[in-house]
Design a protein around this motif. Structure first.
Motif, PDB file in Angstrom:
ATOM      1  N   HIS A  11       0.847  -1.196   0.000  1.00 43.23           N
ATOM      2  CA  HIS A  11       0.000   0.000   0.000  1.00 43.23           C
ATOM      3  C   HIS A  11       0.875   1.235   0.000  1.00 43.23           C
ATOM      4  O   HIS A  11       2.051   1.166   0.389  1.00 43.23           O
ATOM      5  CB  HIS A  11      -0.938   0.004   1.210  1.00 43.23           C
ATOM      6  CG  HIS A  11      -2.008  -1.031   1.100  1.00 43.23           C
ATOM      7  ND1 HIS A  11      -2.989  -0.989   0.134  1.00 43.23           N
ATOM      8  CD2 HIS A  11      -2.223  -2.167   1.799  1.00 43.23           C
ATOM      9  CE1 HIS A  11      -3.758  -2.049   0.258  1.00 43.23           C
ATOM     10  NE2 HIS A  11      -3.314  -2.781   1.256  1.00 43.23           N
ATOM     11  N   SER A  12       0.281   2.335  -0.414  1.00 46.87           N
ATOM     12  CA  SER A  12       1.031   3.594  -0.453  1.00 46.87           C
ATOM     13  C   SER A  12       1.253   4.122   0.956  1.00 46.87           C
ATOM     14  O   SER A  12       0.358   4.044   1.798  1.00 46.87           O
ATOM     15  CB  SER A  12       0.256   4.641  -1.257  1.00 46.87           C
ATOM     16  OG  SER A  12       0.002   4.168  -2.552  1.00 46.87           O
ATOM     17  N   THR A  13       2.437   4.662   1.187  1.00 49.88           N
ATOM     18  CA  THR A  13       2.762   5.330   2.453  1.00 49.88           C
ATOM     19  C   THR A  13       2.823   6.826   2.177  1.00 49.88           C
ATOM     20  O   THR A  13       3.425   7.259   1.192  1.00 49.88           O
ATOM     21  CB  THR A  13       4.136   4.825   2.963  1.00 49.88           C
ATOM     22  OG1 THR A  13       4.018   3.433   3.256  1.00 49.88           O
ATOM     23  CG2 THR A  13       4.574   5.570   4.210  1.00 49.88           C
ATOM     24  N   ASN A  95       6.236  14.959  -2.173  1.00 49.75           N
ATOM     25  CA  ASN A  95       6.884  13.675  -1.854  1.00 49.75           C
ATOM     26  C   ASN A  95       6.683  13.281  -0.397  1.00 49.75           C
ATOM     27  O   ASN A  95       7.346  12.373   0.097  1.00 49.75           O
ATOM     28  CB  ASN A  95       8.380  13.742  -2.170  1.00 49.75           C
ATOM     29  CG  ASN A  95       9.101  14.674  -1.222  1.00 49.75           C
ATOM     30  OD1 ASN A  95       8.491  15.581  -0.629  1.00 49.75           O
ATOM     31  ND2 ASN A  95      10.389  14.472  -1.064  1.00 49.75           N
ATOM     32  N   TYR A  96       5.780  13.968   0.286  1.00 46.23           N
ATOM     33  CA  TYR A  96       5.459  13.658   1.688  1.00 46.23           C
ATOM     34  C   TYR A  96       6.721  13.635   2.570  1.00 46.23           C
ATOM     35  O   TYR A  96       6.803  12.857   3.515  1.00 46.23           O
ATOM     36  CB  TYR A  96       4.706  12.320   1.793  1.00 46.23           C
ATOM     37  CG  TYR A  96       3.459  12.283   0.942  1.00 46.23           C
ATOM     38  CD1 TYR A  96       2.305  12.970   1.324  1.00 46.23           C
ATOM     39  CD2 TYR A  96       3.428  11.577  -0.256  1.00 46.23           C
ATOM     40  CE1 TYR A  96       1.162  12.958   0.532  1.00 46.23           C
ATOM     41  CE2 TYR A  96       2.285  11.555  -1.044  1.00 46.23           C
ATOM     42  CZ  TYR A  96       1.166  12.243  -0.652  1.00 46.23           C
ATOM     43  OH  TYR A  96       0.039  12.221  -1.436  1.00 46.23           O
ATOM     44  N   ASN A  97       7.696  14.448   2.183  1.00 43.71           N
ATOM     45  CA  ASN A  97       8.970  14.546   2.944  1.00 43.71           C
ATOM     46  C   ASN A  97       9.739  13.229   3.014  1.00 43.71           C
ATOM     47  O   ASN A  97      10.543  13.028   3.937  1.00 43.71           O
ATOM     48  CB  ASN A  97       8.724  15.060   4.370  1.00 43.71           C
ATOM     49  CG  ASN A  97       8.290  16.514   4.367  1.00 43.71           C
ATOM     50  OD1 ASN A  97       8.916  17.327   3.714  1.00 43.71           O
ATOM     51  ND2 ASN A  97       7.208  16.826   5.055  1.00 43.71           N
ATOM     52  N   CYS A 136       5.491   5.601  -2.208  1.00 41.31           N
ATOM     53  CA  CYS A 136       4.276   6.152  -2.830  1.00 41.31           C
ATOM     54  C   CYS A 136       4.628   6.687  -4.212  1.00 41.31           C
ATOM     55  O   CYS A 136       5.602   7.434  -4.375  1.00 41.31           O
ATOM     56  CB  CYS A 136       3.708   7.287  -1.967  1.00 41.31           C
ATOM     57  SG  CYS A 136       2.072   7.834  -2.547  1.00 41.31           S
ATOM     58  N   TRP A 137       3.839   6.268  -5.191  1.00 40.61           N
ATOM     59  CA  TRP A 137       3.966   6.816  -6.553  1.00 40.61           C
ATOM     60  C   TRP A 137       3.532   8.267  -6.463  1.00 40.61           C
ATOM     61  O   TRP A 137       2.398   8.549  -6.063  1.00 40.61           O
ATOM     62  CB  TRP A 137       3.039   6.023  -7.481  1.00 40.61           C
ATOM     63  CG  TRP A 137       3.100   6.366  -8.939  1.00 40.61           C
ATOM     64  CD1 TRP A 137       3.133   7.597  -9.508  1.00 40.61           C
ATOM     65  CD2 TRP A 137       3.102   5.437 -10.028  1.00 40.61           C
ATOM     66  NE1 TRP A 137       3.163   7.507 -10.881  1.00 40.61           N
ATOM     67  CE2 TRP A 137       3.137   6.182 -11.222  1.00 40.61           C
ATOM     68  CE3 TRP A 137       3.057   4.045 -10.111  1.00 40.61           C
ATOM     69  CZ2 TRP A 137       3.125   5.589 -12.495  1.00 40.61           C
ATOM     70  CZ3 TRP A 137       3.047   3.446 -11.371  1.00 40.61           C
ATOM     71  CH2 TRP A 137       3.087   4.206 -12.549  1.00 40.61           C
ATOM     72  N   VAL A 138       4.402   9.189  -6.808  1.00 39.31           N
ATOM     73  CA  VAL A 138       4.021  10.608  -6.773  1.00 39.31           C
ATOM     74  C   VAL A 138       4.162  11.172  -8.189  1.00 39.31           C
ATOM     75  O   VAL A 138       5.211  11.088  -8.800  1.00 39.31           O
ATOM     76  CB  VAL A 138       4.848  11.400  -5.736  1.00 39.31           C
ATOM     77  CG1 VAL A 138       4.320  11.150  -4.321  1.00 39.31           C
ATOM     78  CG2 VAL A 138       6.325  11.077  -5.794  1.00 39.31           C
ATOM     79  N   ASN A 139       3.068  11.739  -8.682  1.00 39.61           N
ATOM     80  CA  ASN A 139       2.972  11.999 -10.114  1.00 39.61           C
ATOM     81  C   ASN A 139       3.296  13.425 -10.536  1.00 39.61           C
ATOM     82  O   ASN A 139       3.253  13.725 -11.729  1.00 39.61           O
ATOM     83  CB  ASN A 139       1.547  11.658 -10.568  1.00 39.61           C
ATOM     84  CG  ASN A 139       1.552  10.777 -11.787  1.00 39.61           C
ATOM     85  OD1 ASN A 139       2.590  10.218 -12.142  1.00 39.61           O
ATOM     86  ND2 ASN A 139       0.418  10.677 -12.459  1.00 39.61           N
TER      87      ASN A 139
HETATM   88  C1  LIG Z   1      -0.276   6.262 -12.034  1.00 41.52           C
HETATM   89  C2  LIG Z   1      -0.380   6.538 -10.550  1.00 41.52           C
HETATM   90  C3  LIG Z   1      -0.240   7.835 -10.093  1.00 41.52           C
HETATM   91  C4  LIG Z   1      -0.331   8.106  -8.724  1.00 41.52           C
HETATM   92  N1  LIG Z   1      -0.110   9.371  -8.277  1.00 41.52           N
HETATM   93  C5  LIG Z   1      -0.130   9.637  -6.957  1.00 41.52           C
HETATM   94  C6  LIG Z   1       0.210  10.932  -6.461  1.00 41.52           C
HETATM   95  O1  LIG Z   1       0.556  11.837  -7.203  1.00 41.52           O
HETATM   96  N2  LIG Z   1       0.156  11.130  -5.117  1.00 41.52           N
HETATM   97  C7  LIG Z   1      -0.213  10.142  -4.249  1.00 41.52           C
HETATM   98  O2  LIG Z   1      -0.266  10.384  -3.041  1.00 41.52           O
HETATM   99  N3  LIG Z   1      -0.528   8.895  -4.686  1.00 41.52           N
HETATM  100  C8  LIG Z   1      -0.487   8.624  -6.008  1.00 41.52           C
HETATM  101  N4  LIG Z   1      -0.731   7.347  -6.455  1.00 41.52           N
HETATM  102  C9  LIG Z   1      -1.068   6.281  -5.489  1.00 41.52           C
HETATM  103  C10 LIG Z   1      -2.550   5.883  -5.570  1.00 41.52           C
HETATM  104  O3  LIG Z   1      -3.348   6.929  -5.074  1.00 41.52           O
HETATM  105  C11 LIG Z   1      -2.738   4.583  -4.757  1.00 41.52           C
HETATM  106  O4  LIG Z   1      -1.928   3.575  -5.299  1.00 41.52           O
HETATM  107  C12 LIG Z   1      -4.182   4.110  -4.747  1.00 41.52           C
HETATM  108  O5  LIG Z   1      -4.974   5.050  -4.059  1.00 41.52           O
HETATM  109  C13 LIG Z   1      -4.334   2.730  -4.077  1.00 41.52           C
HETATM  110  O6  LIG Z   1      -3.870   2.767  -2.749  1.00 41.52           O
HETATM  111  P1  LIG Z   1      -2.684   1.829  -2.232  1.00 41.52           P
HETATM  112  O7  LIG Z   1      -1.468   2.133  -3.086  1.00 41.52           O
HETATM  113  O8  LIG Z   1      -2.493   2.232  -0.810  1.00 41.52           O
HETATM  114  O9  LIG Z   1      -3.123   0.408  -2.368  1.00 41.52           O
HETATM  115  C14 LIG Z   1      -0.619   7.047  -7.814  1.00 41.52           C
HETATM  116  C15 LIG Z   1      -0.741   5.741  -8.291  1.00 41.52           C
HETATM  117  C16 LIG Z   1      -0.598   5.477  -9.630  1.00 41.52           C
HETATM  118  C17 LIG Z   1      -0.685   4.061 -10.116  1.00 41.52           C
END
Ligand SMILES: Cc1cc2nc3c(=O)[nH]c(=O)nc-3n(C[C@H](O)[C@H](O)[C@H](O)COP(=O)(O)O)c2cc1C
Length: 196
Positions: A11-13, A95-97, A136-139
């Motif tokens: 999961h994302s942090t 980038n949430y620091n 966390c993926w940050v876009n």
């Molecule tokens: C293409 C893509 C772009 C994303 N961009 C962001 C972002 O800019 N900031 C962020 O906090 N999370 C971002 N995420 C994370 C998603 O919000 C997250 O993966 C989704 O809500 C599912 O939650 P989990 O990763 O906790 O399972 C991104 C995920 C993907 C795949």
């Protein structure tokens, strides 16, 4: 950690400790990204690994100032309005620091650039999970890919003249009461059609 378990519990942090992450761990994460498949096995992703806190702070400032200048429009998604408004108030930290940012760049001329980048991203996120690191993926670095100020800074950091940013990953130790939140959730979207 078993691969399937790692997939289910990733999961994302979005809250990180400021503690530095040992370079050997980040090398393992990058190695996982580099081992991801690429179309035609061309292996042309460029991983720019930023562990220097002054450079990271500068990127956060650039992103914040550039988003802060954008007009909020009526039909914009709510999250985008929020990013712009927080940026204008000097409060948006993309980038949430996290103490590490991996920028994934690729050559835009290739048809598989986004797909290659995405599979590398997933490999790295799974590696982070296995190593007890948050990610966390940050876009925003991708979204601002044509912003001259940001691109100039990235070029100084090694982004090639023929490369563009496709994704970036914030990495660090989770600042959460019980470490990584490895809950297994029920999937409600992503429908599947079975033809037996
Ligand atoms: C293409 C893509 C772009 C994303 N961009 C962001 C972002 O800019 N900031 C962020 O906090 N999370 C971002 N995420 C994370 C998603 O919000 C997250 O993966 C989704 O809500 C599912 O939650 P989990 O990763 O906790 O399972 C991104 C995920 C993907 C795949």
């Amino acid at each position: 950690m078993d691969i399937l378990e790692g997939i289910k519990t990733r999961h994302s942090t979005r809250k990180f400790k400021s503690n530095p992450v040992p370079k050997e761990l980040i090398e393992t994460v990058i190695d996982a990204g580099r081992r991801a498949p690429t179309g035609g096995n061309l292996q042309q992703i460029h991983f720019i690994v930023i562990m220097n806190q002054d450079i990271l702070k500068n990127l956060v400032t650039i992103v914040q100032e550039e988003y802060g200048k954008m007009p909020v429009t009526e039909h914009m998604p709510a999250y985008m309005k929020n990013i712009i408004e927080m940026s204008a108030q000097g409060k948006f930290v993309f980038n949430y620091n996290a103490p590490v940012l991996v920028v994934v760049a690729h050559k835009p001329v290739l048809a598989n650039n986004f797909a290659d980048s995405a599979v590398a991203m997933e490999n790295m996120m799974l590696a982070c999970n296995a190593l007890d690191l948050g990610s966390c993926w940050v876009n925003q670095i991708r979204h601002l890919q044509d912003n001259e100020r940001l691109v100039n800074q990235l070029r100084e950091l090694g982004l090639g003249a023929d490369e563009k940013v496709y994704a970036s990953l914030a990495v660090g130790y989770p600042d959460l009461p019980n470490g990584l939140n490895r809950r297994v959730l029920e999937i409600k979207g992503n429908p599947v059609t079975w033809i037996d």
